[in-house]
Design a protein around this motif. Structure first.
Motif, PDB file in Angstrom:
ATOM      1  N   GLU A   1      41.571  60.848  35.988  1.00 55.19           N
ATOM      2  CA  GLU A   1      42.830  60.360  35.407  1.00 55.19           C
ATOM      3  C   GLU A   1      43.994  60.427  36.381  1.00 55.19           C
ATOM      4  OE1 GLU A   1      41.920  59.066  32.595  1.00 55.19           O
ATOM      5  OE2 GLU A   1      40.023  60.143  32.828  1.00 55.19           O
ATOM      6  N   HIS A   2      43.715  60.554  37.668  1.00 56.41           N
ATOM      7  CA  HIS A   2      44.769  60.659  38.661  1.00 56.41           C
ATOM      8  C   HIS A   2      45.648  59.415  38.629  1.00 56.41           C
ATOM      9  CE1 HIS A   2      46.063  63.244  41.952  1.00 56.41           C
ATOM     10  NE2 HIS A   2      46.379  62.167  42.636  1.00 56.41           N
ATOM     11  N   SER A   3      46.930  59.606  38.862  1.00 54.47           N
ATOM     12  CA  SER A   3      47.888  58.506  38.852  1.00 54.47           C
ATOM     13  C   SER A   3      48.217  58.088  40.270  1.00 54.47           C
ATOM     14  CB  SER A   3      49.173  58.923  38.125  1.00 54.47           C
ATOM     15  OG  SER A   3      50.152  57.924  38.259  1.00 54.47           O
ATOM     16  N   ALA A   4      47.895  56.836  40.599  1.00 54.44           N
ATOM     17  CA  ALA A   4      48.178  56.342  41.944  1.00 54.44           C
ATOM     18  C   ALA A   4      49.668  56.289  42.219  1.00 54.44           C
ATOM     19  CB  ALA A   4      47.576  54.947  42.125  1.00 54.44           C
ATOM     20  N   GLU A   5      50.481  56.100  41.160  1.00 51.25           N
ATOM     21  CA  GLU A   5      51.925  56.018  41.382  1.00 51.25           C
ATOM     22  C   GLU A   5      52.464  57.301  41.990  1.00 51.25           C
ATOM     23  OE1 GLU A   5      51.520  54.156  37.222  1.00 51.25           O
ATOM     24  OE2 GLU A   5      50.160  55.062  38.672  1.00 51.25           O
ATOM     25  N   LYS A   6      51.919  58.456  41.565  1.00 50.41           N
ATOM     26  CA  LYS A   6      52.408  59.724  42.084  1.00 50.41           C
ATOM     27  C   LYS A   6      52.036  59.926  43.544  1.00 50.41           C
ATOM     28  CE  LYS A   6      54.443  61.406  38.462  1.00 50.41           C
ATOM     29  NZ  LYS A   6      55.867  61.721  38.473  1.00 50.41           N
ATOM     30  N   VAL A   7      50.845  59.421  43.913  1.00 44.73           N
ATOM     31  CA  VAL A   7      50.385  59.586  45.285  1.00 44.73           C
ATOM     32  C   VAL A   7      51.309  58.878  46.253  1.00 44.73           C
ATOM     33  CG1 VAL A   7      48.485  59.097  46.874  1.00 44.73           C
ATOM     34  CG2 VAL A   7      48.003  59.818  44.529  1.00 44.73           C
ATOM     35  N   VAL A   8      51.828  57.732  45.834  1.00 48.31           N
ATOM     36  CA  VAL A   8      52.636  56.915  46.738  1.00 48.31           C
ATOM     37  C   VAL A   8      54.061  56.760  46.201  1.00 48.31           C
ATOM     38  CG1 VAL A   8      50.742  55.629  47.787  1.00 48.31           C
ATOM     39  CG2 VAL A   8      51.629  54.912  45.591  1.00 48.31           C
ATOM     40  N   SER A   9      54.577  57.804  45.551  1.00 45.01           N
ATOM     41  CA  SER A   9      55.844  57.698  44.849  1.00 45.01           C
ATOM     42  C   SER A   9      57.030  57.538  45.787  1.00 45.01           C
ATOM     43  CB  SER A   9      56.047  58.943  43.970  1.00 45.01           C
ATOM     44  OG  SER A   9      56.039  60.112  44.770  1.00 45.01           O
ATOM     45  N   THR A  10      56.849  57.815  47.076  1.00 45.30           N
ATOM     46  CA  THR A  10      57.955  57.669  48.015  1.00 45.30           C
ATOM     47  C   THR A  10      58.137  56.219  48.451  1.00 45.30           C
ATOM     48  OG1 THR A  10      56.469  58.129  49.865  1.00 45.30           O
ATOM     49  CG2 THR A  10      57.624  60.003  48.890  1.00 45.30           C
ATOM     50  N   ARG A  11      57.249  55.330  48.039  1.00 45.38           N
ATOM     51  CA  ARG A  11      57.328  53.936  48.456  1.00 45.38           C
ATOM     52  C   ARG A  11      57.893  53.079  47.328  1.00 45.38           C
ATOM     53  NH1 ARG A  11      52.493  51.358  51.447  1.00 45.38           N
ATOM     54  NH2 ARG A  11      54.301  50.165  52.127  1.00 45.38           N
ATOM     55  N   THR A  12      58.405  51.929  47.701  1.00 46.14           N
ATOM     56  CA  THR A  12      58.827  50.935  46.721  1.00 46.14           C
ATOM     57  C   THR A  12      58.006  49.674  46.955  1.00 46.14           C
ATOM     58  OG1 THR A  12      60.577  50.157  48.210  1.00 46.14           O
ATOM     59  CG2 THR A  12      61.168  51.842  46.582  1.00 46.14           C
ATOM     60  N   TYR A  13      57.892  48.857  45.906  1.00 45.81           N
ATOM     61  CA  TYR A  13      56.989  47.710  45.971  1.00 45.81           C
ATOM     62  C   TYR A  13      57.674  46.404  45.589  1.00 45.81           C
ATOM     63  CZ  TYR A  13      53.599  51.379  46.468  1.00 45.81           C
ATOM     64  OH  TYR A  13      52.916  52.477  46.939  1.00 45.81           O
ATOM     65  N   GLU A  14      58.995  46.330  45.874  1.00 50.94           N
ATOM     66  CA  GLU A  14      59.709  45.100  45.570  1.00 50.94           C
ATOM     67  C   GLU A  14      59.180  43.917  46.371  1.00 50.94           C
ATOM     68  OE1 GLU A  14      61.141  47.964  46.102  1.00 50.94           O
ATOM     69  OE2 GLU A  14      62.201  48.413  44.220  1.00 50.94           O
ATOM     70  N   TYR A  15      58.579  44.188  47.520  1.00 51.56           N
ATOM     71  CA  TYR A  15      58.072  43.099  48.365  1.00 51.56           C
ATOM     72  C   TYR A  15      56.786  42.493  47.790  1.00 51.56           C
ATOM     73  CZ  TYR A  15      54.537  46.390  50.127  1.00 51.56           C
ATOM     74  OH  TYR A  15      53.490  47.283  50.244  1.00 51.56           O
ATOM     75  N   MET A  16      56.198  43.148  46.779  1.00 52.79           N
ATOM     76  CA  MET A  16      54.965  42.665  46.180  1.00 52.79           C
ATOM     77  C   MET A  16      55.263  41.860  44.919  1.00 52.79           C
ATOM     78  SD  MET A  16      52.343  45.872  46.488  1.00 52.79           S
ATOM     79  CE  MET A  16      50.973  44.801  45.977  1.00 52.79           C
ATOM     80  N   PRO A  17      54.390  40.916  44.567  1.00 53.23           N
ATOM     81  CA  PRO A  17      54.577  40.182  43.313  1.00 53.23           C
ATOM     82  C   PRO A  17      54.543  41.131  42.119  1.00 53.23           C
ATOM     83  CG  PRO A  17      52.930  39.111  44.700  1.00 53.23           C
ATOM     84  CD  PRO A  17      53.215  40.431  45.331  1.00 53.23           C
ATOM     85  N   ALA A  18      55.326  40.830  41.095  1.00 51.68           N
ATOM     86  CA  ALA A  18      55.352  41.678  39.909  1.00 51.68           C
ATOM     87  C   ALA A  18      54.090  41.524  39.083  1.00 51.68           C
ATOM     88  CB  ALA A  18      56.576  41.349  39.068  1.00 51.68           C
ATOM     89  N   SER A  19      53.473  40.346  39.144  1.00 58.55           N
ATOM     90  CA  SER A  19      52.287  40.079  38.340  1.00 58.55           C
ATOM     91  C   SER A  19      51.021  40.551  39.053  1.00 58.55           C
ATOM     92  CB  SER A  19      52.166  38.581  38.050  1.00 58.55           C
ATOM     93  OG  SER A  19      50.927  38.290  37.421  1.00 58.55           O
ATOM     94  N   ALA A  20      50.061  41.049  38.262  1.00 60.32           N
ATOM     95  CA  ALA A  20      48.763  41.427  38.833  1.00 60.32           C
ATOM     96  C   ALA A  20      47.963  40.195  39.240  1.00 60.32           C
ATOM     97  CB  ALA A  20      47.961  42.253  37.828  1.00 60.32           C
ATOM     98  N   TYR A  21      48.348  39.019  38.728  1.00 61.11           N
ATOM     99  CA  TYR A  21      47.635  37.782  39.041  1.00 61.11           C
ATOM    100  C   TYR A  21      48.526  36.940  39.952  1.00 61.11           C
ATOM    101  CZ  TYR A  21      45.255  39.743  35.063  1.00 61.11           C
ATOM    102  OH  TYR A  21      44.619  40.625  34.211  1.00 61.11           O
ATOM    103  N   ASN A  22      48.422  37.230  41.240  1.00 61.82           N
ATOM    104  CA  ASN A  22      49.293  36.615  42.232  1.00 61.82           C
ATOM    105  C   ASN A  22      48.456  35.879  43.277  1.00 61.82           C
ATOM    106  OD1 ASN A  22      48.602  38.669  44.415  1.00 61.82           O
ATOM    107  ND2 ASN A  22      49.466  40.027  42.849  1.00 61.82           N
ATOM    108  N   ARG A  23      49.121  35.369  44.300  1.00 58.98           N
ATOM    109  CA  ARG A  23      48.416  34.580  45.331  1.00 58.98           C
ATOM    110  C   ARG A  23      47.260  35.361  45.942  1.00 58.98           C
ATOM    111  NH1 ARG A  23      50.876  31.398  50.568  1.00 58.98           N
ATOM    112  NH2 ARG A  23      49.099  31.716  51.965  1.00 58.98           N
TER     113      ARG A  23
END
Length: 427
Positions: free
Chosen positions: A213-235
């Motif tokens: 049940e580990h949360s990936a968000e916590k592992v990489v919580s120091t990063r931001t992801y605005e450069y990525m598409p908001a949708s899981a179904y992207n290019r």
């Protein structure tokens, strides 16, 4: 008793248990839990790959045509595809461990039911049920392990892929041996199904929620992801899904009818065909290397090269008609690139193409796209064989199709993956 030591049988929504199951988990329990996950995936592979080397005997007993046999050899992937997106939905809402345990029970029972079939229709049903459980398990395993080993996702997937390849390696040998020993093809299905139920029982107590049940968000919580598409179904995910569809059809078409090709066209014995399948699984053990490379080089380019390699090996298999020893070597190479490089890197790349909180959906998308059309790959290959012969069929399905997948990969942009190094961040 601490929360980490409690047995998890809950189906409570995922958000709650993942927040409450963060009690420390020892390295020993991480290692033991990961081992059981790998073993469960090994049994998953054994259930899948025991069927092709026994197919000539199954066809003889039921009177199935080559097309029917080809469909049965690969139609379990239809169940996997049907499970993919629903599993992604469940994984975003319920405990991954619960989904994992239920899935193992489903595919084990489906495997044990296969010898009970009275004809084509109910055998198809049992194969699809088995595949449904295997698809749920695949999505659960890769979502859980992908989150826990977020920074070494490719390597972790490679280790899991190696477990799968061990199953591919030993299933034909055990299956043919048991068939010869007992005079029936039934016993391997009962053995492998029972092994799955045993592993599910052990996992209930020994796979801790701190791993699943580990949360990936916590592992990489120091990063931001605005450069990525908001949708899981992207290019990126769409291009990778197209590549998954193509590679699934090519690789599973090969896997499903390769032993039949060796026996009916090249006149190998059942034991020689089983050994060739085992060599394929042995090559897949290079998944550790493939996953390790995927964490360190441009994953898109690695996949393109691997697809080109599958095409080249296919030409040698179906056009040059090499001797037995060289055929074993080619089977090894097909396993190395098809199972050891393409599978884990496609799986990890599609998770890297979404934001960390969308890993469940990405895992489900991969399972559906990879296994959806693969369900009919054996039927397609058999139809091509009937129309054009083995050489032309191999050229069309296992040589040309991977090149189409390589073209789809050209549209992937690794700079928009969630592990991409951004300006100002340490490399």
């Amino acid at each position: 008793m601490t929360h980490a030591a409690q047995v998890d049988t809950s189906v409570a929504p995922a958000a709650e248990p993942r927040e409450s199951s963060r009690a420390p988990i020892s390295r020993v329990m991480i290692g033991l839990g990961f081992l059981l996950v790998v073993l469960s995936y090994m049994v998953n592979a054994m259930d899948r790959q025991v069927f092709p080397p026994l197919l000539p005997n199954i066809r003889a007993e039921y009177g199935f045509s080559l097309e029917q046999g080809g469909l049965l050899a690969t139609n379990f992937t239809l169940g996997m595809a049907l499970a993919g997106l629903p599993a992604g939905y469940l994984l975003d809402r319920f405990r991954r461990k619960t989904v994992l345990l239920v899935s193992i029970v489903i595919y084990s029972l489906g495997t044990m039911a296969t010898p009970l079939a009275t004809g084509f229709a109910d055998m198809t049903l049992y194969r699809v049920i088995s595949g449904f459980g295997e698809g749920m398990q695949s999505a659960a395993i890769f979502a859980a392990i992908g989150a826990f080993f977020a920074h070494r996702r490719g390597l972790a997937f490679g280790v899991i892929g190696m477990g799968y390849s061990v199953g591919v390696f030993i299933a034909p040998l055990i299956g043919v041996r048991l068939m010869s020993l007992h005079g029936t093809w039934h016993s391997p299905f009962y053995l492998f199904g029972a092994a799955g139920l045993l592993i599910a029982t052990a996992s209930l107590f020994l796979v801790k929620t701190g791993l699943t049940e580990h949360s990936a968000e916590k592992v990489v919580s120091t990063r931001t992801y605005e450069y990525m598409p908001a949708s899981a179904y992207n290019r990126n995910t769409i291009a990778l899904a197209v590549h998954s569809v193509v590679s699934g059809v090519a690789i599973y078409g090969f896997l499903g009818l390769y032993p039949t090709y060796l026996i009916t066209s090249l006149h190998y014995t059942s034991e020689q065909a089983a050994l060739a399948m085992s060599c394929l699984g042995f090559g897949g053990m290079l998944g550790i290397l493939g996953g390790w490379l995927g964490d360190r080089v441009n994953q898109r380019n690695l996949l393109i090269l691997s697809m080109a390699a599958v095409s080249a090996v296919s030409v040698c298999v179906y056009e040059t008609h090499p001797g037995v020893g060289m055929q074993y070597a080619l089977a090894f190479l097909m396993g190395a690139f098809g199972l050891g490089f393409i599978y884990p890197n496609t799986n990890s790349a599609i998770q890297r193409a979404v934001r960390p909180e969308q890993i469940g959906r990405a895992s489900g998308l991969f399972v559906t796209s990879y296994y959806g059309t693969a369900a009919f790959s054996g039927l397609l290959f058999a139809a091509l064989v009937d129309s054009f012969g083995w050489s032309r069929a191999g050229l069309l399905q296992v040589t040309v199709l991977p090149l189409v997948g390589a073209v789809a990969l050209a549209f992937v942009r690794p700079s928009r993956f969630n592990n991409a190094v951004r300006q100002g961040e340490p490399s």
